[in-house]
Write a protein that holds these residues in place. Structure first.
Motif, mmCIF file in Angstrom:
data_model
loop_
_atom_site.group_PDB
_atom_site.id
_atom_site.type_symbol
_atom_site.label_atom_id
_atom_site.label_comp_id
_atom_site.label_asym_id
_atom_site.label_seq_id
_atom_site.Cartn_x
_atom_site.Cartn_y
_atom_site.Cartn_z
ATOM 1 N N LEU A 157 0.825 -1.199 0.000
ATOM 2 C CA LEU A 157 0.000 0.000 0.000
ATOM 3 C C LEU A 157 0.867 1.261 0.000
ATOM 4 O O LEU A 157 0.531 2.257 -0.639
ATOM 5 N N ARG A 158 1.961 1.190 0.766
ATOM 6 C CA ARG A 158 2.857 2.351 0.832
ATOM 7 C C ARG A 158 3.402 2.688 -0.556
ATOM 8 O O ARG A 158 3.456 3.855 -0.946
ATOM 9 N N ILE A 159 3.802 1.656 -1.306
ATOM 10 C CA ILE A 159 4.347 1.880 -2.642
ATOM 11 C C ILE A 159 3.296 2.489 -3.552
ATOM 12 O O ILE A 159 3.573 3.461 -4.277
ATOM 13 N N SER A 160 2.081 1.949 -3.527
ATOM 14 C CA SER A 160 1.042 2.480 -4.422
ATOM 15 C C SER A 160 0.686 3.925 -4.072
ATOM 16 O O SER A 160 0.440 4.738 -4.961
ATOM 17 N N THR A 161 0.705 4.261 -2.795
ATOM 18 C CA THR A 161 0.429 5.643 -2.383
ATOM 19 C C THR A 161 1.501 6.585 -2.912
ATOM 20 O O THR A 161 1.191 7.661 -3.429
ATOM 21 N N ILE A 165 9.549 4.714 -1.755
ATOM 22 C CA ILE A 165 9.279 3.466 -2.476
ATOM 23 C C ILE A 165 10.446 2.493 -2.323
ATOM 24 O O ILE A 165 10.257 1.308 -2.050
ATOM 25 N N ASN A 166 11.668 3.024 -2.474
ATOM 26 C CA ASN A 166 12.838 2.158 -2.326
ATOM 27 C C ASN A 166 12.958 1.599 -0.912
ATOM 28 O O ASN A 166 13.360 0.446 -0.724
ATOM 29 N N GLU A 167 12.616 2.400 0.081
ATOM 30 C CA GLU A 167 12.629 1.894 1.445
ATOM 31 C C GLU A 167 11.613 0.776 1.626
ATOM 32 O O GLU A 167 11.891 -0.225 2.309
ATOM 33 N N ALA A 168 10.446 0.925 1.017
ATOM 34 C CA ALA A 168 9.424 -0.124 1.112
ATOM 35 C C ALA A 168 9.873 -1.388 0.397
ATOM 36 O O ALA A 168 9.657 -2.496 0.891
ATOM 37 N N ILE A 169 10.515 -1.217 -0.760
ATOM 38 C CA ILE A 169 11.039 -2.379 -1.489
ATOM 39 C C ILE A 169 12.094 -3.086 -0.643
ATOM 40 O O ILE A 169 12.104 -4.313 -0.529
#
Length: 128
Positions: A1-5, A120-124
Motif C-alpha cells: 500500500l505504501r508503494i502504491s500511495t 518506495i525504495n525503502e518499502a522495497i
C-alpha cells in the motif's frame, strides 16, 4: 500500500507540473537557455533515479540504500543550487517573477518526486 500511495503521489506531482507547462505555453513564457538546461539537468537526474527504482521493483537485484540516499542528496543539492541561481536571475530581472514561480514549482516538483522514490525504495528494501 505504501508503494502504491507514493506512486500515486508521483503521478499527482507530474500532473501538476504538466499544468505549469500548459500555463507556460498559454502565456508564451520563454525561459533563457540556461534555465532550460537547468530544468533538463534536474529532470534527467530524477529520470535516472526513477529507472533505478523501477529496476529494484522488477528484479531481484540487491537494493543498496546508500546509493538511494546519495541520489536523493544529489537531487536536493541540485535543487538548492538551482534555487540560488533563480534568485540571482530574479535580482537581475532576467525574467518575470510569475515565470520564476513556475520555474520554482518545476524544480520543487522534481525534488518531491525524489522524496517519494526514496519512500518506495525503502518499502522495497523492507520487502526483500
Amino acid at each position: 500500500l505504501r508503494i502504491s500511495t507514493d506512486l500515486e503521489r508521483i503521478g499527482d506531482i507530474i500532473y501538476q507540473m504538466s499544468k505549469n507547462v500548459d500555463r507556460m505555453r498559454e502565456n508564451k513564457t520563454k525561459f533563457p537557455e540556461e534555465v532550460k538546461a537547468e530544468l533538463e539537468q534536474i529532470f534527467d537526474l530524477v529520470y535516472e533515479y526513477l529507472k533505478d527504482m523501477n529496476q529494484y521493483m522488477t528484479d531481484d537485484s540487491p537494493l543498496e540504500m546508500k546509493k538511494v540516499y546519495e541520489a536523493e542528496n544529489r537531487i536536493n543539492n541540485l535543487r538548492d543550487e538551482l534555487q540560488a541561481r533563480h534568485f540571482s536571475r530574479i535580482e537581475k530581472r532576467k525574467y518575470e517573477i510569475k515565470d520564476g514561480l513556475i520555474y520554482l514549482d518545476l524544480i520543487s516538483g522534481a525534488e518531491k518526486i525524489g522524496d517519494h522514490i526514496v519512500n518506495i525504495n525503502e518499502a522495497i528494501d523492507a520487502m526483500k
